[in-house]
Design a protein around this motif. Structure first.
Motif, short mmCIF file in Angstrom:
data_model
loop_
_atom_site.label_atom_id
_atom_site.label_comp_id
_atom_site.label_asym_id
_atom_site.label_seq_id
_atom_site.Cartn_x
_atom_site.Cartn_y
_atom_site.Cartn_z
N TYR A 277 0.84 -1.20 0.00
CA TYR A 277 0.00 0.00 0.00
C TYR A 277 0.88 1.25 0.00
N LEU A 278 1.93 1.23 0.82
CA LEU A 278 2.82 2.39 0.86
C LEU A 278 3.70 2.46 -0.38
N LEU A 279 3.98 1.32 -0.98
CA LEU A 279 4.66 1.33 -2.27
C LEU A 279 3.82 2.09 -3.29
N ILE A 280 2.51 1.85 -3.28
CA ILE A 280 1.62 2.53 -4.24
C ILE A 280 1.63 4.03 -4.02
N THR A 281 1.63 4.48 -2.75
CA THR A 281 1.70 5.93 -2.52
C THR A 281 3.00 6.48 -3.09
N GLY A 282 4.08 5.72 -2.98
CA GLY A 282 5.34 6.15 -3.55
C GLY A 282 5.31 6.19 -5.07
N LEU A 283 4.73 5.16 -5.68
CA LEU A 283 4.66 5.09 -7.14
C LEU A 283 3.90 6.27 -7.73
N TYR A 284 2.87 6.71 -7.02
CA TYR A 284 2.04 7.81 -7.53
C TYR A 284 2.34 9.14 -6.84
N HIS A 285 3.48 9.20 -6.14
CA HIS A 285 3.97 10.45 -5.56
C HIS A 285 2.94 11.08 -4.62
N CYS A 286 2.39 10.25 -3.74
CA CYS A 286 1.37 10.70 -2.79
C CYS A 286 1.91 10.67 -1.36
N HIS A 287 1.29 11.47 -0.53
CA HIS A 287 1.60 11.45 0.90
C HIS A 287 1.25 10.06 1.46
N PRO A 288 2.14 9.46 2.27
CA PRO A 288 1.87 8.12 2.80
C PRO A 288 0.63 8.04 3.68
N ASN A 289 0.18 9.16 4.22
CA ASN A 289 -1.01 9.12 5.08
C ASN A 289 -2.28 8.78 4.31
N PHE A 290 -2.25 8.85 2.97
CA PHE A 290 -3.40 8.36 2.21
C PHE A 290 -3.60 6.87 2.49
N ALA A 291 -2.50 6.16 2.68
CA ALA A 291 -2.60 4.75 3.04
C ALA A 291 -2.90 4.59 4.53
N CYS A 292 -2.17 5.33 5.37
CA CYS A 292 -2.30 5.15 6.82
C CYS A 292 -3.72 5.47 7.30
N TYR A 293 -4.26 6.61 6.88
CA TYR A 293 -5.59 7.01 7.34
C TYR A 293 -6.67 6.07 6.81
N LEU A 294 -6.55 5.70 5.54
CA LEU A 294 -7.59 4.87 4.93
C LEU A 294 -7.60 3.46 5.53
N LEU A 295 -6.41 2.89 5.74
CA LEU A 295 -6.35 1.53 6.27
C LEU A 295 -6.74 1.46 7.74
N GLU A 296 -6.63 2.57 8.46
CA GLU A 296 -7.13 2.61 9.84
C GLU A 296 -8.63 2.36 9.88
N GLU A 297 -9.34 2.95 8.92
CA GLU A 297 -10.80 2.85 8.88
C GLU A 297 -11.27 1.62 8.11
N TYR A 298 -10.54 1.27 7.05
CA TYR A 298 -10.96 0.17 6.18
C TYR A 298 -9.77 -0.77 5.95
N PRO A 299 -9.44 -1.59 6.93
CA PRO A 299 -8.23 -2.41 6.84
C PRO A 299 -8.29 -3.52 5.79
N ASP A 300 -9.49 -3.79 5.26
CA ASP A 300 -9.62 -4.90 4.31
C ASP A 300 -9.63 -4.44 2.85
N ILE A 301 -9.27 -3.19 2.59
CA ILE A 301 -9.23 -2.69 1.21
C ILE A 301 -8.25 -3.52 0.39
N SER A 302 -8.68 -3.94 -0.78
CA SER A 302 -7.80 -4.72 -1.64
C SER A 302 -6.74 -3.81 -2.27
N ILE A 303 -5.64 -4.41 -2.68
CA ILE A 303 -4.58 -3.65 -3.35
C ILE A 303 -5.13 -2.98 -4.60
#
Length: 336
Positions: A277-303
């Protein structure tokens, strides 16, 4: 001999994992043992005028750091980070020799004017000044050159390349380093602060050992890589690499002992480190908290769903990350 030094930021960057909650004795013990392990710079925490009074590495004042420091600091320098929004020139007290020796001013691109004001005040108060412009790769070559030329005028003790979102390659770091090396005063050190979203932190750090320069180079790391999201370069890895390449300097046994005593117990309850998930934020030049915040609420999100979500973020919003926006965009895309 190459003049490369290490800066451990466990107590500051690791605070993103613990909400800066470390017991007072832990702060003191980690600091003392990093000194005994011969770490050159120890970032003990954040200066924050709204910080806690105890058991925290967010300090309300510079004097609050004093009780955590041993009388003998050997060859280590104790520093603290100051965010331009959390600690202002009027919050500074003059350097006394009893507390921290240096302050690292951290700022985003839109905060440059405030950073200059705080940086000048730090020097005027008698501290060594480190400047930390976050998300270095967010600056074009022209913009970065102009920034560095301005910073050179206040002669900081050190200035760092900062891979805030963990997607800089060796070639990127070398490009920005060339600007720093060309424009900064000869005595200004150049640092590198990395994150591990794409598992590149150790690789880029190794490349720095091959640089040709007369300057002192400072590489940031943390124990077991503790830090927000994918975490940081591991102190134990870069210390071992240094010892192998340049001769034994850092006491790896003490570093490993700290990890076993204080960091592994945190990992039993908290999560950091490389993930797809954090690799994807890196690939698309995004802040890592897009992964951290979203996975806190929805931990079962698919890749697959997460990558599609990241692709939908407008380019101008990818480096701006408020929790309400992160969750709002997800709900809009999936319920709208």
């Amino acid at each position: 001999m190459k003049n490369i030094q290490l800066l451990d930021c466990t107590l500051r960057d690791g605070g993103y994992i613990t909400k800066w909650q470390f017991k007072d004795n832990v702060i003191a013990n980690i600091t003392d043992e990093l000194i005994n392990a011969n770490i050159d710079y120890i970032e003990i925490g954040y200066l924050n005028n709204k910080g806690q009074s105890k058991d925290s590495t967010q300090f309300q004042s510079i004097d609050q750091v004093i009780p955590y420091l041993p009388k003998q600091r050997k060859n280590s320098m104790i520093i603290a980070m100051a965010d331009v929004l959390q600690f202002r020139p009027e919050d500074l007290t003059p350097y006394s020799g009893q507390s921290i020796e240096a302050i690292r001013v951290v700022f985003y691109k839109h905060q440059i004017s405030d950073a200059f004001l705080l940086g000048k005040a730090v020097k005027n108060a008698g501290y060594k000044l480190f400047m930390q412009p976050m998300v270095t790769i967010d600056y074009s070559v022209k913009e970065y050159t102009a920034l560095v030329a301005r910073l050179a005028d206040i002669e900081p003790h050190g200035l760092s390349i900062v891979d805030s979102f963990g997607y800089m390659m060796k070639e990127d770091v070398r490009q920005y380093f060339a600007i720093l090396d060309n424009y900064l005063p000869p005595k200004t050190m150049i640092g590198f602060h990395s994150h591990n979203n794409m598992n590149m932190a150790f690789i880029t750090a190794q490349d720095i050992f091959d640089y040709t320069t007369e300057r002192t180079l400072v590489i940031d790391s943390s124990l077991y890589g503790i830090g927000r999201g994918a975490g940081n370069l591991h102190t134990e890895l870069i210390a071992h690499y240094y010892n192998t390449l340049l001769g034994k300097k850092y006491d790896l046994s003490r570093i490993l002992s700290l990890i076993g005593k204080y960091i592994l117990p945190i990992q039993n309850e908290k999560t950091w480190g490389y993930s797809p998930y954090l690799l994807i934020t890196g690939l698309y030049h995004c802040h890592p908290n897009f992964a951290c915040y979203l996975l806190e609420e929805y931990p079962d999100i698919s890749i697959e769903d997460f990558e599609n979500y990241i692709k939908a973020i407008p380019y101008e919003m990818r480096t701006k990350c408020k929790k309400e926006y992160v969750l709002g965009l997800w709900n809009h895309l999936h319920n709208g």
